[in-house]
Design a protein around this motif. Structure first.
Motif, PDB file in Angstrom:
ATOM      1  N   THR A  38      53.705  54.124  58.974  1.00 53.79           N
ATOM      2  CA  THR A  38      53.365  54.187  60.399  1.00 53.79           C
ATOM      3  C   THR A  38      54.324  55.084  61.173  1.00 53.79           C
ATOM      4  O   THR A  38      53.896  55.864  62.024  1.00 53.79           O
ATOM      5  N   GLY A  39      55.592  55.016  60.887  1.00 52.36           N
ATOM      6  CA  GLY A  39      56.593  55.799  61.604  1.00 52.36           C
ATOM      7  C   GLY A  39      56.527  57.289  61.342  1.00 52.36           C
ATOM      8  O   GLY A  39      57.176  58.068  62.044  1.00 52.36           O
ATOM      9  N   ARG A  40      55.760  57.702  60.351  1.00 54.01           N
ATOM     10  CA  ARG A  40      55.643  59.125  60.002  1.00 54.01           C
ATOM     11  C   ARG A  40      54.268  59.693  60.355  1.00 54.01           C
ATOM     12  O   ARG A  40      53.913  60.774  59.929  1.00 54.01           O
ATOM     13  N   ARG A  41      53.511  58.983  61.156  1.00 50.97           N
ATOM     14  CA  ARG A  41      52.156  59.406  61.527  1.00 50.97           C
ATOM     15  C   ARG A  41      52.190  60.245  62.801  1.00 50.97           C
ATOM     16  O   ARG A  41      52.248  59.717  63.898  1.00 50.97           O
ATOM     17  N   GLY A  42      52.131  61.543  62.613  1.00 53.44           N
ATOM     18  CA  GLY A  42      52.157  62.470  63.746  1.00 53.44           C
ATOM     19  C   GLY A  42      50.810  63.129  63.947  1.00 53.44           C
ATOM     20  O   GLY A  42      49.776  62.670  63.430  1.00 53.44           O
ATOM     21  N   PRO A  43      50.781  64.244  64.687  1.00 53.87           N
ATOM     22  CA  PRO A  43      49.527  64.918  64.999  1.00 53.87           C
ATOM     23  C   PRO A  43      48.799  65.477  63.780  1.00 53.87           C
ATOM     24  O   PRO A  43      47.563  65.478  63.752  1.00 53.87           O
ATOM     25  N   VAL A  44      49.523  65.953  62.778  1.00 55.23           N
ATOM     26  CA  VAL A  44      48.867  66.499  61.590  1.00 55.23           C
ATOM     27  C   VAL A  44      48.234  65.366  60.788  1.00 55.23           C
ATOM     28  O   VAL A  44      47.116  65.494  60.274  1.00 55.23           O
ATOM     29  N   TYR A  45      48.917  64.244  60.728  1.00 61.59           N
ATOM     30  CA  TYR A  45      48.354  63.050  60.090  1.00 61.59           C
ATOM     31  C   TYR A  45      47.068  62.650  60.817  1.00 61.59           C
ATOM     32  O   TYR A  45      46.036  62.408  60.194  1.00 61.59           O
ATOM     33  N   GLN A  46      47.131  62.595  62.148  1.00 62.11           N
ATOM     34  CA  GLN A  46      45.970  62.168  62.931  1.00 62.11           C
ATOM     35  C   GLN A  46      44.809  63.133  62.757  1.00 62.11           C
ATOM     36  O   GLN A  46      43.653  62.713  62.678  1.00 62.11           O
TER      37      GLN A  46
END
Length: 100
Positions: A38-46
């Motif tokens: 969860t803590g590594r979910r940024g815009p590219v992940y989204q």
């Protein structure tokens, strides 16, 4: 061929001592993304999640979702070295285009 199957799998590297994992479909990519911290979910992940979700509902092709997932893997440095070079015109611009 299943419409959610990738033409070419995305190879994920878990380090030199571990075998690469092959992601063959939108469903497998989504499962991989669901397990992402969860803590590594940024815009590219989204972007990758949005594209995979769109492919699952038929609003996007599996190959478009594959490009977004490959971009995510490249940026997070998980993409296997064998896949690090763009194939078939795939580049970071195509990933950003999918965010729109």
């Amino acid at each position: 061929m299943d419409r959610l199957q990738f033409f070419t799998p995305v190879r994920i590297s878990h380090g030199q001592k571990n075998p690469a994992e092959e992601i063959d479909s939108v469903a497998e990519a989504m499962e991989f993304l669901r397990k992402w911290p969860t803590g590594r979910r940024g815009p590219v992940y989204q972007c990758a999640v949005n594209c995979c979700s769109a492919a699952l509902t038929g609003r996007m092709s599996a190959e478009e979702a594959r490009k977004a997932f490959t971009g995510f893997a490249r940026i997070t440095r998980l993409l296997d070295d064998d896949m690090a070079l763009p194939l078939g015109g795939e580049n970071i611009d195509s990933v950003h285009a999918l965010r729109r």
